[in-house]
Design a protein around this motif. Structure first.
Motif, PDB file in Angstrom:
ATOM      1  N   ARG A   1       0.846  -1.196   0.000  1.00 48.87           N
ATOM      2  CA  ARG A   1       0.000   0.000   0.000  1.00 48.87           C
ATOM      3  C   ARG A   1       0.881   1.246   0.000  1.00 48.87           C
ATOM      4  O   ARG A   1       1.875   1.301   0.722  1.00 48.87           O
ATOM      5  CB  ARG A   1      -0.902   0.014   1.241  1.00 48.87           C
ATOM      6  CG  ARG A   1      -1.924  -1.120   1.259  1.00 48.87           C
ATOM      7  CD  ARG A   1      -2.712  -1.143   2.561  1.00 48.87           C
ATOM      8  NE  ARG A   1      -3.847  -2.050   2.441  1.00 48.87           N
ATOM      9  CZ  ARG A   1      -5.108  -1.734   2.715  1.00 48.87           C
ATOM     10  NH1 ARG A   1      -5.398  -0.530   3.162  1.00 48.87           N
ATOM     11  NH2 ARG A   1      -6.079  -2.619   2.566  1.00 48.87           N
ATOM     12  N   GLN A   2       0.501   2.195  -0.786  1.00 51.41           N
ATOM     13  CA  GLN A   2       1.189   3.482  -0.768  1.00 51.41           C
ATOM     14  C   GLN A   2       0.417   4.430   0.135  1.00 51.41           C
ATOM     15  O   GLN A   2      -0.802   4.565   0.021  1.00 51.41           O
ATOM     16  CB  GLN A   2       1.308   4.060  -2.173  1.00 51.41           C
ATOM     17  CG  GLN A   2       2.075   5.380  -2.224  1.00 51.41           C
ATOM     18  CD  GLN A   2       2.532   5.717  -3.616  1.00 51.41           C
ATOM     19  OE1 GLN A   2       3.455   5.105  -4.141  1.00 51.41           O
ATOM     20  NE2 GLN A   2       1.886   6.696  -4.232  1.00 51.41           N
ATOM     21  N   LEU A   3       1.133   5.096   1.041  1.00 46.90           N
ATOM     22  CA  LEU A   3       0.510   6.000   1.997  1.00 46.90           C
ATOM     23  C   LEU A   3       1.042   7.406   1.778  1.00 46.90           C
ATOM     24  O   LEU A   3       2.252   7.643   1.851  1.00 46.90           O
ATOM     25  CB  LEU A   3       0.819   5.543   3.425  1.00 46.90           C
ATOM     26  CG  LEU A   3       0.286   6.430   4.544  1.00 46.90           C
ATOM     27  CD1 LEU A   3      -1.207   6.200   4.749  1.00 46.90           C
ATOM     28  CD2 LEU A   3       1.038   6.182   5.849  1.00 46.90           C
ATOM     29  N   SER A   4       0.141   8.327   1.511  1.00 47.32           N
ATOM     30  CA  SER A   4       0.518   9.729   1.400  1.00 47.32           C
ATOM     31  C   SER A   4       0.750  10.271   2.806  1.00 47.32           C
ATOM     32  O   SER A   4      -0.143  10.225   3.654  1.00 47.32           O
ATOM     33  CB  SER A   4      -0.586  10.524   0.705  1.00 47.32           C
ATOM     34  OG  SER A   4      -0.343  11.905   0.807  1.00 47.32           O
TER      35      SER A   4
ATOM     36  N   GLN B   1      -4.530   6.161   1.242  1.00 47.08           N
ATOM     37  CA  GLN B   1      -3.895   4.884   0.919  1.00 47.08           C
ATOM     38  C   GLN B   1      -4.296   4.422  -0.475  1.00 47.08           C
ATOM     39  O   GLN B   1      -5.431   4.625  -0.910  1.00 47.08           O
ATOM     40  CB  GLN B   1      -4.303   3.799   1.919  1.00 47.08           C
ATOM     41  CG  GLN B   1      -3.820   4.033   3.331  1.00 47.08           C
ATOM     42  CD  GLN B   1      -4.198   2.885   4.236  1.00 47.08           C
ATOM     43  OE1 GLN B   1      -3.938   1.717   3.938  1.00 47.08           O
ATOM     44  NE2 GLN B   1      -4.818   3.201   5.364  1.00 47.08           N
ATOM     45  N   GLN B   2      -3.358   3.757  -1.134  1.00 46.58           N
ATOM     46  CA  GLN B   2      -3.621   3.151  -2.436  1.00 46.58           C
ATOM     47  C   GLN B   2      -2.949   1.786  -2.473  1.00 46.58           C
ATOM     48  O   GLN B   2      -1.761   1.663  -2.178  1.00 46.58           O
ATOM     49  CB  GLN B   2      -3.065   4.034  -3.557  1.00 46.58           C
ATOM     50  CG  GLN B   2      -3.260   3.451  -4.949  1.00 46.58           C
ATOM     51  CD  GLN B   2      -2.572   4.280  -6.027  1.00 46.58           C
ATOM     52  OE1 GLN B   2      -1.910   5.271  -5.722  1.00 46.58           O
ATOM     53  NE2 GLN B   2      -2.719   3.871  -7.272  1.00 46.58           N
ATOM     54  N   VAL B   3      -3.717   0.733  -2.793  1.00 48.40           N
ATOM     55  CA  VAL B   3      -3.143  -0.602  -2.934  1.00 48.40           C
ATOM     56  C   VAL B   3      -2.453  -0.665  -4.292  1.00 48.40           C
ATOM     57  O   VAL B   3      -3.108  -0.667  -5.336  1.00 48.40           O
ATOM     58  CB  VAL B   3      -4.212  -1.700  -2.812  1.00 48.40           C
ATOM     59  CG1 VAL B   3      -3.582  -3.077  -3.033  1.00 48.40           C
ATOM     60  CG2 VAL B   3      -4.871  -1.647  -1.436  1.00 48.40           C
ATOM     61  N   LEU B   4      -1.115  -0.724  -4.276  1.00 51.91           N
ATOM     62  CA  LEU B   4      -0.353  -0.756  -5.516  1.00 51.91           C
ATOM     63  C   LEU B   4      -0.230  -2.169  -6.071  1.00 51.91           C
ATOM     64  O   LEU B   4      -0.174  -2.361  -7.284  1.00 51.91           O
ATOM     65  CB  LEU B   4       1.053  -0.183  -5.287  1.00 51.91           C
ATOM     66  CG  LEU B   4       1.135   1.275  -4.845  1.00 51.91           C
ATOM     67  CD1 LEU B   4       2.588   1.677  -4.665  1.00 51.91           C
ATOM     68  CD2 LEU B   4       0.450   2.193  -5.857  1.00 51.91           C
ATOM     69  N   LYS B   5      -0.165  -3.160  -5.184  1.00 54.17           N
ATOM     70  CA  LYS B   5      -0.031  -4.543  -5.634  1.00 54.17           C
ATOM     71  C   LYS B   5      -0.536  -5.472  -4.545  1.00 54.17           C
ATOM     72  O   LYS B   5      -0.254  -5.261  -3.362  1.00 54.17           O
ATOM     73  CB  LYS B   5       1.428  -4.879  -5.966  1.00 54.17           C
ATOM     74  CG  LYS B   5       1.622  -6.301  -6.521  1.00 54.17           C
ATOM     75  CD  LYS B   5       3.070  -6.548  -6.926  1.00 54.17           C
ATOM     76  CE  LYS B   5       3.287  -7.971  -7.433  1.00 54.17           C
ATOM     77  NZ  LYS B   5       2.544  -8.275  -8.663  1.00 54.17           N
TER      78      LYS B   5
END
Length: 681
Positions: A387-390, A396-400
């Protein structure tokens, strides 16, 4: 009917199977090979099931896949797995100008192919370090499993490869910012990293910069979050000493932050704090659950530390990392990992997550100036996600997400957090997962435990485990004392003179799962590895009737004899965990629970023990001696098997397919001894 090997009894009355410690001697090899042959003969009737399980597990794994690329400087760095290959290959390609993570195979560069290096044998990749100018790759290889590495530097432009002329290395390699200077560690006779060397490429010799004479202390060198400083850490189980060096001036001397003081643990990191370069230090000087202090860049010594985050008895500060946009704390509360973000110019916040029990790690893989960080998240019923966290707003964004091939729905499985009560009233956490249609009636249950070194067994997802869950198993983790799930006090309550708590907690968890109707004693299988193997051996001696089967992987079951031998790897540093048995009181304490010493004439459940012949942490003979004594002493005829992996070390076989075959063997063993194999053919 296969004939079980019966090891001869030696002439040492207190240690009748000591002769098995004679590595490479023909009688020893003959015995280990006889045990392997006996295992194969006894499991011949589930040979087809082993293959079915292997193919089934392999079928859930995406064999050809691309890792999530890591942007760094002008490149994206990533790995690619290919069907049929044991190891992923390492690549890079130019970084897209649009800020995306799209890779371009047309211009990608192969950096390292472990498959070619392994050539079908054992291979462990230690360091994989790109130089700051992206012109070189430093890497290290162990080709036997003994955790002794050879060091290499690859010129990425022309392809020239240099093997560095140094022996007895632990595999670590750390670049200075000139991309010419490397720091590496040397092992002593007990395989303890005790010396740090500075090496400038092309030189004839390396320069010794640090020598740690105390056998309890291991050294470790790494780059700080900012990439502007190098940190040299010398630490035992209970005490730390850190030295730092400007990464731009690697020829200078390391500077000590705080001279070692028994019981004081501290871990520094460097970055931008409130707009200025400086240090954050995680220290237990004011409490066992750690606090955070800050210090100016030019004055990192202890007298300049100032409180930043105070100690809290209800919260453990496990780690910290710095970023240009703030800093991140890895916490633990009520047995669960928590990430707390402190943005540079915003209110601190905690990361929100969807499950009740999970694993969560900060991946310190993005550039220091990145506006985001990456988190690795997974649960017992949810495959791992990156997850990418700003940092600024917590978005949050699930990248993979690690794919599961074939039919799979996370909602078909229920994950629970339970609590058992120990004899002294302590509440022990349990993480559990099963198919929803399995719960509600006693079922075969696989109970896993560890309980040592303050390590936390956070719930993890397993592609292989689905093969058990789909066959009606329940899987549970006992978070016993000696681990770190409930903070430092939880760890201390399961070490040294309190080690018995670890065993009592595990038994209490087993009894609770039976009492609550999740399983029954004749369907309960237990498992643990290394120090977790000690746990398995100890509870089998105490309550063998409580379990139907046990798997002990590289088990530390000969603890008393090992701790009496300071020439073995790890022994001296382990005194802080188990005690020094040269003290008569400690000797008596360890002897009271040591699995090998306490084997006796009673009925044991079915047991599978697995050893690595080149294991430098838990010697192969620990499992061999334990099984030999069990075979001679027990009063039952349950299956008792020993498998020695002649091409492996502490971590088992190195290739991904080889590892899956080992899991299939263990699962077939369980299905056989629990009487479930016939229905699986």
């Amino acid at each position: 009917m296969p004939q079980a090997p019966l090891a001869r009894v030696g002439n040492h009355p207190a240690d009748p199977y000591r002769w098995l410690e004679q590595r490479d001697k023909p009688p020893v090899l003959a015995y280990l090979e006889a045990e392997n042959a006996y295992l194969e003969a006894e499991l011949a009737d589930v040979g087809a099931l082993r293959e079915t399980l292997f193919q089934e597990i392999k079928g859930r794994i995406r064999e050809t896949d691309l890792s999530l690329p890591v942007p760094w400087g002008p490149y994206l760095y990533y790995q690619r797995t290919t069907a049929g290959d044991e190891y992923p290959r390492h690549y890079r390609c130019p970084r897209p100008t649009d800020g995306s993570l799209r890779t371009d195979e047309r211009c990608e560069e192969l950096l390292l192919d472990p498959n070619a290096l392994a050539d079908g044998g054992y291979l462990s990749l230690g360091a994989f370090e790109i130089s700051p100018d992206h012109a070189r790759l430093a890497y290290s290889l162990d080709t036997s499993g003994d955790e002794i590495y050879r060091l290499f530097v690859q010129e990425l432009d022309g392809g020239e490869l240099h093997e560095l002329p140094f022996e007895d290395c632990n595999g670590s390699m750390t670049w200075a910012n000139d991309s010419e200077t490397l720091f590496f560690a040397e092992l002593d006779d007990t395989q303890r990293p005790h010396k740090l060397y500075r090496y400038r490429l092309g030189a004839d010799e390396a320069e010794l910069v640090f020598n740690e004479p105390d056998g309890r202390f291991f050294i470790h060198c790494y780059r700080a979050s900012s990439e502007r400083q190098l940190v040299l850490l010398s630490n035992s189980k209970t005490t730390c000493e850190a030295w730092v060096l400007d990464a731009e001036r690697p020829e200078k001397a390391f500077i000590c932050l705080a001279p070692r003081q028994e019981g004081h643990e501290y871990y520094p990191d460097h970055g931008r704090i409130d707009g200025d370069w400086g240090w954050l230090i995680r220290s237990n000087q004011d409490g066992i659950n750690f606090a955070v202090y800050q210090a100016p860049e030019g004055s990192p010594s202890r007298e300049h530390w100032r409180p930043r985050i105070g100690h809290d008895a209800a919260r453990m500060i496990e780690d910290l990392s710095l970023n240009a946009g703030g800093f991140v704390l890895s916490l633990r509360e009520q047995g669960l990992p928590i990430v707390e973000v402190h943005p540079a110019e915003a209110t601190p916040y905690r990361v929100e997550l969807p499950d009740a029990a999970y694993s969560l790690d900060v991946q310190d893989s993005l550039e220091f100036d990145s506006a985001a960080i990456r988190l690795r998240y997974e649960a017992l019923n949810r495959p791992s996600q990156i997850r990418q966290l700003s940092l600024v707003d917590g978005a949050q964004q699930v990248l993979k997400e690690t794919p599961v091939e074939g039919p799979f729905n996370a909602d078909d499985y229920q994950s629970l957090r339970l609590w058992a009560e120990a004899a002294d009233g302590a509440r022990i956490p349990i993480s559990l997962v099963a198919r929803r249609d399995t719960l509600g009636r006693p079922a075969p249950l696989y109970l896993y435990g560890y309980g040592a070194y303050g390590e936390s067994l956070d719930p993890w997802f397993s592609h292989a485990r689905l093969s058990l869950l789909e066959r009606g198993f329940v899987f549970a983790i006992a978070h016993v004392r000696g681990g770190g799930e409930l903070g430092e006090a939880w760890y201390r309550a399961g070490r040294l003179e309190h080690k018995e708590n670890t065993f009592g907690d595990f038994i209490a968890v087993a009894e609770h799962l039976i009492a609550q109707g999740f399983t029954s004693a004749d369907r309960l299988a237990i498992s643990g590895g290394s120090a977790g193997g000690l746990l398995i051996g100890a509870v089998l001696n105490r309550r063998p009737e409580l379990f139907a089967a046990a798997i002990a992987e590289v088990p530390f079951v000969d603890v008393l004899n090992t701790m009496h031998n300071p020439e073995l790897p790890l022994t001296v540093t382990e005194y802080d965990e188990w005690g020094d048995p040269h003290d008569p009181e400690v000797h008596a304490r360890i002897k009271a629970y040591a699995p090998y010493e306490n084997v006796r004439a009673q009925a044991y459940p079915a047991i599978l023990a697995v050893a690595g012949y080149h294991d430098s942490r838990v010697q192969y003979w620990e499992a061999a001696k334990w099984v030999a004594k069990l075979r001679a002493s027990r009063t039952d005829d349950n299956l008792l098997l020993l498998k020695t992996e002649f091409g492996a070390g502490h971590g088992g076989m190195s290739g991904r397919y080889q590892a899956l075959k080992d899991v299939a063997l263990e699962y077939a063993f369980l299905l056989k001894v629990l009487g479930l194999a016939d229905s699986q053919r």
